[in-house]
Design an enzyme around this catalytic site. Structure first.
Site, PDB file in Angstrom:
ATOM      1  CE  LYS A 167      -6.053  -2.723 -11.828  1.00  0.00           C
ATOM      2  NZ  LYS A 167      -6.206  -2.817 -10.387  1.00  0.00           N
ATOM      3  CG  ASP A 197      -3.086   1.510  -9.509  1.00  0.00           C
ATOM      4  OD1 ASP A 197      -2.846   2.726  -9.757  1.00  0.00           O
ATOM      5  OD2 ASP A 197      -2.354   0.828  -8.782  1.00  0.00           O
TER       6      ASP A 197
END
Ligand code: SF4
Length: 213
Positions: A121, A139
């Site tokens: 991420k 996320d």
């Protein structure tokens, strides 16, 4: 509704109504953004923005940070979540930037993930925000909102969501789409109770059209 139609409606709506969407983390260069993103795991951007000015002032380059120790960094970041791990990650990240990357934050997602504290991420955030690459960082907000709207089919993992979104969103729009979905999840399509009555995405939203009505 066909998936293409849903994607088109959602992206057109965001484009028209949210022409500017950026990270809420404060930073002036790639090194600072990398620090801020590492600190933001399981923590709010607001909290991170409160502590980074002093950290950036006293550790302005990876070279300076690499010469510090986790104990010293801990004192600057003690109010964020997981300060023990994060202080180790920051010093380790700075050391590796100096030893392996000439002090420059890399743009390649695989290389970024070699840095301590940097998962997929975070690597995607850096690649997309700093280097404008078509990388979709997933996320908790992106994951939830994409599933609710029906951009993904009840995706089970962030990687599944990432692949599905990247497949359907035009490359040039992927960096801003990441921020659109995060901000929408943070302020409108919130986790506990989405504010559907205030939401312009109702005509294309699977949750609204099938669950809520
Ligand atoms: S209509 Fe409701 S569930 Fe759908 S995106 Fe908007 S806030 Fe989220």
């Amino acid at each position: 509704m066909r998936k293409e139609e849903r994607y088109k409606g959602v992206l057109d709506w965001f484009e028209k109504n949210v022409p500017v969407a950026e990270t809420e983390l404060h930073y002036d260069n790639p090194y600072q953004l990398l620090i801020a993103v590492i600190l933001s795991a399981q923590c709010t951007d607001k909290r991170v923005n409160m502590i980074t000015p002093a950290l950036f002032r006293d550790f302005p380059t990876p070279e300076v940070m690499a010469e510090s120790t986790p104990d010293v960094i801990y004192e600057y970041i003690r109010s964020v979540s997981y300060p023990n791990n994060k202080s180790k990650h920051l010093v380790g990240m700075a050391k590796m930037l100096m030893s392996d990357f000439g002090g420059i934050v890399p743009s390649d997602i695989e290389l970024l993930q070699k840095l301590p504290g940097v998962g997929r991420k975070t690597a995607n955030v850096i690649a997309s925000v700093v280097y404008n690459k078509p990388a979709m960082a997933v996320d908790t907000h992106v994951f939830r909102v994409a599933n609710r709207i029906g951009l993904t089919n009840n995706s089970k993992t962030p990687l599944e969501t990432e692949k599905e979104l990247v497949k359907h969103i035009p490359e040039s729009k992927i960096p801003i789409a990441h921020h659109w979905l995060i901000l929408h999840g943070r302020y409108t399509c919130i986790a506990r109770k989405p504010k559907c009555e205030d939401c312009g995405l109702k005509p294309w939203c699977k949750y609204f059209l099938t669950v809520k009505i």
